[in-house]
Design a protein around this motif. Structure first.
Motif, mmCIF file in Angstrom:
data_model
loop_
_atom_site.group_PDB
_atom_site.id
_atom_site.type_symbol
_atom_site.label_atom_id
_atom_site.label_comp_id
_atom_site.label_asym_id
_atom_site.label_seq_id
_atom_site.Cartn_x
_atom_site.Cartn_y
_atom_site.Cartn_z
ATOM 1 N N THR A 1 -3.223 17.497 -15.117
ATOM 2 C CA THR A 1 -2.249 16.885 -14.222
ATOM 3 C C THR A 1 -2.559 17.139 -12.757
ATOM 4 O O THR A 1 -2.406 16.248 -11.916
ATOM 5 N N TRP A 2 -3.010 18.336 -12.438
ATOM 6 C CA TRP A 2 -3.161 18.743 -11.039
ATOM 7 C C TRP A 2 -4.558 18.539 -10.478
ATOM 8 O O TRP A 2 -4.768 18.673 -9.272
ATOM 9 N N PHE A 3 -5.544 18.250 -11.347
ATOM 10 C CA PHE A 3 -6.923 18.096 -10.874
ATOM 11 C C PHE A 3 -7.508 16.792 -11.402
ATOM 12 O O PHE A 3 -7.177 16.347 -12.501
ATOM 13 N N ARG A 4 -8.371 16.215 -10.587
ATOM 14 C CA ARG A 4 -9.058 14.989 -10.992
ATOM 15 C C ARG A 4 -10.559 15.129 -10.753
ATOM 16 O O ARG A 4 -11.317 15.355 -11.672
ATOM 17 N N ARG A 5 -10.973 15.052 -9.495
ATOM 18 C CA ARG A 5 -12.408 15.217 -9.208
ATOM 19 C C ARG A 5 -12.874 16.635 -9.518
ATOM 20 O O ARG A 5 -14.030 16.846 -9.893
ATOM 21 N N ARG A 6 -11.992 17.610 -9.347
ATOM 22 C CA ARG A 6 -12.356 19.020 -9.558
ATOM 23 C C ARG A 6 -11.876 19.541 -10.913
ATOM 24 O O ARG A 6 -11.750 20.743 -11.098
ATOM 25 N N ARG A 7 -11.619 18.631 -11.830
ATOM 26 C CA ARG A 7 -11.092 19.033 -13.135
ATOM 27 C C ARG A 7 -12.080 19.905 -13.907
ATOM 28 O O ARG A 7 -11.701 20.912 -14.515
ATOM 29 N N GLY A 8 -13.339 19.534 -13.896
ATOM 30 C CA GLY A 8 -14.342 20.326 -14.595
ATOM 31 C C GLY A 8 -14.447 21.728 -14.037
ATOM 32 O O GLY A 8 -14.555 22.710 -14.774
ATOM 33 N N ARG A 9 -14.386 21.842 -12.717
ATOM 34 C CA ARG A 9 -14.458 23.162 -12.082
ATOM 35 C C ARG A 9 -13.230 23.997 -12.426
ATOM 36 O O ARG A 9 -13.320 25.199 -12.681
ATOM 37 N N ALA A 10 -12.070 23.337 -12.451
ATOM 38 C CA ALA A 10 -10.839 24.057 -12.785
ATOM 39 C C ALA A 10 -10.880 24.574 -14.222
ATOM 40 O O ALA A 10 -10.477 25.712 -14.500
ATOM 41 N N PRO B 1 -23.195 13.954 -18.981
ATOM 42 C CA PRO B 1 -22.125 13.498 -19.878
ATOM 43 C C PRO B 1 -21.658 14.617 -20.807
ATOM 44 O O PRO B 1 -22.476 15.334 -21.396
ATOM 45 N N ARG B 2 -20.343 14.754 -20.959
ATOM 46 C CA ARG B 2 -19.808 15.795 -21.823
ATOM 47 C C ARG B 2 -20.183 15.564 -23.285
ATOM 48 O O ARG B 2 -20.319 16.516 -24.045
ATOM 49 N N THR B 3 -20.328 14.314 -23.688
ATOM 50 C CA THR B 3 -20.733 14.058 -25.070
ATOM 51 C C THR B 3 -22.124 14.611 -25.343
ATOM 52 O O THR B 3 -22.371 15.186 -26.410
ATOM 53 N N PHE B 4 -23.022 14.462 -24.385
ATOM 54 C CA PHE B 4 -24.379 14.996 -24.546
ATOM 55 C C PHE B 4 -24.359 16.515 -24.645
ATOM 56 O O PHE B 4 -25.006 17.109 -25.521
ATOM 57 N N LEU B 5 -23.605 17.168 -23.745
ATOM 58 C CA LEU B 5 -23.547 18.625 -23.760
ATOM 59 C C LEU B 5 -22.891 19.144 -25.034
ATOM 60 O O LEU B 5 -23.324 20.158 -25.600
ATOM 61 N N THR B 6 -21.861 18.457 -25.496
ATOM 62 C CA THR B 6 -21.189 18.881 -26.730
ATOM 63 C C THR B 6 -22.118 18.749 -27.926
ATOM 64 O O THR B 6 -22.198 19.654 -28.763
ATOM 65 N N ALA B 7 -22.832 17.632 -28.016
ATOM 66 C CA ALA B 7 -23.792 17.451 -29.108
ATOM 67 C C ALA B 7 -24.872 18.527 -29.051
ATOM 68 O O ALA B 7 -25.301 19.047 -30.096
ATOM 69 N N LEU B 8 -25.306 18.887 -27.842
ATOM 70 C CA LEU B 8 -26.329 19.923 -27.690
ATOM 71 C C LEU B 8 -25.824 21.264 -28.213
ATOM 72 O O LEU B 8 -26.550 21.983 -28.924
ATOM 73 N N ILE B 9 -24.581 21.614 -27.909
ATOM 74 C CA ILE B 9 -24.018 22.874 -28.391
ATOM 75 C C ILE B 9 -23.923 22.877 -29.913
ATOM 76 O O ILE B 9 -24.244 23.871 -30.579
ATOM 77 N N GLY C 1 -23.326 28.509 -26.612
ATOM 78 C CA GLY C 1 -22.319 27.467 -26.496
ATOM 79 C C GLY C 1 -20.971 27.837 -27.060
ATOM 80 O O GLY C 1 -20.033 27.028 -27.002
ATOM 81 N N PHE C 2 -20.849 29.051 -27.586
ATOM 82 C CA PHE C 2 -19.631 29.458 -28.284
ATOM 83 C C PHE C 2 -18.388 29.333 -27.409
ATOM 84 O O PHE C 2 -17.346 28.847 -27.847
ATOM 85 N N GLY C 3 -18.498 29.743 -26.163
ATOM 86 C CA GLY C 3 -17.321 29.742 -25.306
ATOM 87 C C GLY C 3 -17.054 28.433 -24.600
ATOM 88 O O GLY C 3 -15.995 28.253 -23.999
ATOM 89 N N ALA C 4 -18.029 27.496 -24.651
ATOM 90 C CA ALA C 4 -17.870 26.258 -23.882
ATOM 91 C C ALA C 4 -17.198 25.142 -24.666
ATOM 92 O O ALA C 4 -16.822 24.126 -24.080
ATOM 93 N N ILE C 5 -17.028 25.315 -25.969
ATOM 94 C CA ILE C 5 -16.518 24.232 -26.805
ATOM 95 C C ILE C 5 -15.103 23.824 -26.396
ATOM 96 O O ILE C 5 -14.799 22.635 -26.233
ATOM 97 N N THR C 6 -14.213 24.786 -26.225
ATOM 98 C CA THR C 6 -12.808 24.458 -25.945
ATOM 99 C C THR C 6 -12.635 23.702 -24.632
ATOM 100 O O THR C 6 -11.973 22.653 -24.601
ATOM 101 N N PRO C 7 -13.197 24.174 -23.494
ATOM 102 C CA PRO C 7 -13.038 23.396 -22.261
ATOM 103 C C PRO C 7 -13.742 22.047 -22.297
ATOM 104 O O PRO C 7 -13.261 21.081 -21.701
ATOM 105 N N LEU C 8 -14.873 21.946 -23.005
ATOM 106 C CA LEU C 8 -15.536 20.647 -23.126
ATOM 107 C C LEU C 8 -14.661 19.667 -23.891
ATOM 108 O O LEU C 8 -14.574 18.485 -23.544
ATOM 109 N N ARG C 9 -14.002 20.153 -24.934
ATOM 110 C CA ARG C 9 -13.087 19.283 -25.685
ATOM 111 C C ARG C 9 -11.942 18.802 -24.797
ATOM 112 O O ARG C 9 -11.570 17.626 -24.804
ATOM 113 N N ILE D 1 -20.476 13.217 -32.781
ATOM 114 C CA ILE D 1 -20.100 13.106 -31.370
ATOM 115 C C ILE D 1 -20.968 12.093 -30.645
ATOM 116 O O ILE D 1 -20.534 11.455 -29.671
ATOM 117 N N THR D 2 -22.200 11.880 -31.121
ATOM 118 C CA THR D 2 -23.061 10.880 -30.481
ATOM 119 C C THR D 2 -22.630 9.462 -30.803
ATOM 120 O O THR D 2 -23.056 8.512 -30.143
#
Length: 440
Positions: free
Chosen positions: A133-142, A308-316, A346-354, A417-418
Motif C-alpha cells: 500500500t505504501w510503496f510502489r517504485r521502492r516496493r522491492g527495496r522495502a 524479472p521476479r519469475t526468473f529469480l524465483t525459478a532460479l531459486i 535462496g531459502f530466505g528470499a522465497i517469501t518476499p519474492l512471492r 513458475i516459467t
C-alpha cells in the motif's frame, strides 16, 4: 520540500512504519514460531508427553493460521493493519503466558490453536499489505529491508530462549518472552501503523499529489502532471484473480516449493544422522542454512529491482532441486556443505519474492484477499509436507527415495513458475469497502 510533483518528504512516513514492522516481525517470528523447538525437550521431561504429541500443536497452529488468513485478508483490504495487528499482539502475549501455565495436553492444543490464529494477524502477510500500500517504485527495496531484518528472528530468539530456559526453567522463560513480545509489539502496532498514504495527504513512496503541490508552489509543469506517480496501479478483485490462470500457476508453483522446502528442513537432521554424521554436525548444518539465507535474501531481493521476479524465483527453485541432487549424489562432508550453500542461498528470499509477484501481477488494492487465498494452500503444504515425509519414512525406512521425490517436486515448481501467463486487464474496480479518508 513540496515544490513540484515528485518531491518527497525528507523522511517518508512509510519508512517509519517499515522500520517499526521490521522490529515487530523479528520479535513475533522469533517468539511465536522459532522458539517452539527449544521448549520440546524440557516440556517432554516435565509433562511426559511424546515429541509427536508436542509437535501436533505446532502443526495445528500452522494450519489454522492458513485458514484464518482468508478472513484476515478481507479485513486488511477494508480496514488496514493497525487494529488487527494490535489486537493480534495483545492476544499473542496472553497466549504465550497461557502456554507457560499448561498442564494438560488438550489445553496445550487449544493454546497453540489460538497462537495459530494470532500468527495470521501479526506475521508477514499483514506487514506485506503495508508494503504493497505504501510503496510502489521502492516496493522491492522495502520488502528487502523488512524480510532481511526479520531474518534475524531465529538467530536472536532461539539462543535467547535456550539461555532463558537454563536460567528460569521453561515456564519462566515463556513468561519472560511474553513480556518482551507485549512490550515491543503492542505499542509499535498501536501507535505507528496507519492505513494508507492518502490519509496523510501523500501518494505511495511519499510523493506529493499534484493539486497540493500546485497550491503550495504554483510551479507544476505539464510534464509533471502526467507523471507516472499520479497513475493508479491496476488492481484486480479477488474474483478476477481467481479466474486468472496466472493466479493458479503461481499458487501451484509456490505450494510445490513449500512442500519440498519445509519437508527438507524438518527431516535434514535425521537424514544426516542416519548417514553417519554426528547430531552436532547435523544441527550445525541446519542452522547454517538459516544463516546463509540472510545474504541470499538481500541479494535476490535487490536483483528483483532489475530482473524479472519469475526468473529469480525459478532460479531459486532450481537451486533447491540441484542442492538435493548434490546431497544425494556426493555423500561426504563436501557434498553436505555444497548442499547447504545452494539450498540456503535462496531459502530466505522465497517469501518476499512471492509477495512481490502477487502485488506485481494483481495490484495493491485487494492484495490482502488474493494473497490470503494463495497463502491458505501454501500454509497447508507447510503443515502437511513434513508429516507426509515422516509417514512415508515410517513405511519405507529410507530417506533417499523421498529426497529424490522432493528434488523432482522442486523442479516441477521451477517449471510451473516459467509458465506463468500475464493476467488479462482488470475491470475498473473501486477501492475496498472502507471510505477513502478512513483511518484504522
Amino acid at each position: 520540500m513540496r515544490k513540484f510533483l515528485g518531491a518527497r518528504q525528507k523522511l517518508y512516513y512509510g519508512w517509519i512504519m517499515l522500520f517499526s514492522l521490521s522490529v515487530t516481525e523479528t520479535v513475533s517470528w522469533g517468539i511465536l514460531y522459532y522458539t517452539f523447538t527449544v521448549f520440546i525437550q524440557p516440556m517432554q521431561k516435565e509433562l511426559g508427553w511424546s515429541r509427536g504429541e508436542l509437535t501436533v500443536a505446532f502443526s495445528l497452529a500452522l494450519l489454522l493460521s492458513g485458514l484464518a488468513g482468508v478472513p484476515v485478508g478481507r479485513w486488511l483490504d477494508g480496514h488496514g493493519t493497525r487494529a488487527l495487528m494490535t489486537t493480534g499482539s495483545v492476544l499473542a502475549t496472553l497466549l504465550v503466558l497461557a502456554w507457560s501455565r499448561v498442564n494438560s495436553l488438550p489445553l496445550f492444543y487449544l493454546t497453540w490453536m489460538g497462537i495459530g490464529l494470532t500468527m495470521a494477524a501479526v506475521l508477514y502477510d499483514p506487514a506485506f499489505v503495508v508494503v504493497a500500500t505504501w510503496f510502489r517504485r521502492r516496493r522491492g527495496r522495502a520488502l528487502t529491508v523488512l524480510t532481511f531484518v526479520a531474518g534475524f528472528a531465529s538467530v536472536i530468539f532461539i539462543p535467547l530462549a535456550e539461555w532463558l530456559v537454563q536460567l528460569q526453567g521453561w515456564r519462566g522463560a515463556l513468561q519472560t518472552l511474553a513480556v518482551i513480545l507485549g512490550l515491543i509489539t503492542i505499542p509499535l502496532h498501536s501507535l505507528v501503523l496507519r492505513r494508507k498514504p492518502a490519509d496523510l495527504g501523500l501518494l505511495p513512496d511519499g510523493f506529493i499529489p499534484a493539486a497540493e503541490s500546485a497550491q503550495n508552489d504554483r510551479t507544476v509543469t505539464k510534464t509533471s502532471s502526467t507523471s507516472s506517480e499520479t497513475i493508479p496501479e491496476e488492481s484486480y478483485s479477488l474474483r478476477e484473480a481467481l479466474h486468472s490462470p496466472a493466479f493458479w500457476w503461481l499458487t501451484v508453483s509456490f505450494t510445490l516449493n513449500t512442500l519440498g522446502q519445509v519437508a527438507v528442513m524438518v527431516h535434514l537432521v535425521p537424514y544426516l544422522t542416519d548417514h553417519g554424521y554426528s547430531s552436532g554436525f547435523a544441527a550445525s548444518m541446519a542452522g547454517l542454512i538459516g544463516l546463509l539465507a540472510l545474504p541470499g535474501r538481500l541479494v535476490f531481493n535487490l536483483l528483483a529491482e532489475h530482473l524479472p521476479r519469475t526468473f529469480l524465483t525459478a532460479l531459486i527453485f532450481l537451486l533447491q532441486s540441484l542442492s538435493l541432487v548434490v546431497l544425494l549424489t556426493f555423500q561426504n562432508v563436501t557434498g553436505v556443505f555444497v548442499f547447504v550453500a545452494l539450498f540456503g542461498a535462496g531459502f530466505g528470499a522465497i517469501t518476499p519474492l512471492r509477495a512481490g509477484l502477487v502485488v506485481g501481477l494483481f495490484g495493491p488494492s485487494y492484495y490482502g484477499r488474493i494473497n490470503s487465498v494463495m497463502g491458505l494452500l501454501v500454509t497447508t503444504a507447510r503443515g502437511l509436507g513434513p508429516v507426509g515425509v515422516g509417514v512415508a519414512f515410517d513405511i519405507t525406512g529410507s530417506y533417499p527415495p523421498l529426497f529424490w521425490l522432493l528434488a523432482l517436486i522442486s523442479l516441477a515448481a521451477a517449471l510451473t513458475i516459467t509458465r506463468l501467463p500475464k493476467p488479462p486487464a482488470p475491470a475498473n474496480v473501486e477501492e475496498p469497502a472502507s471510505k477513502a479518508g478512513q483511518m484504522d
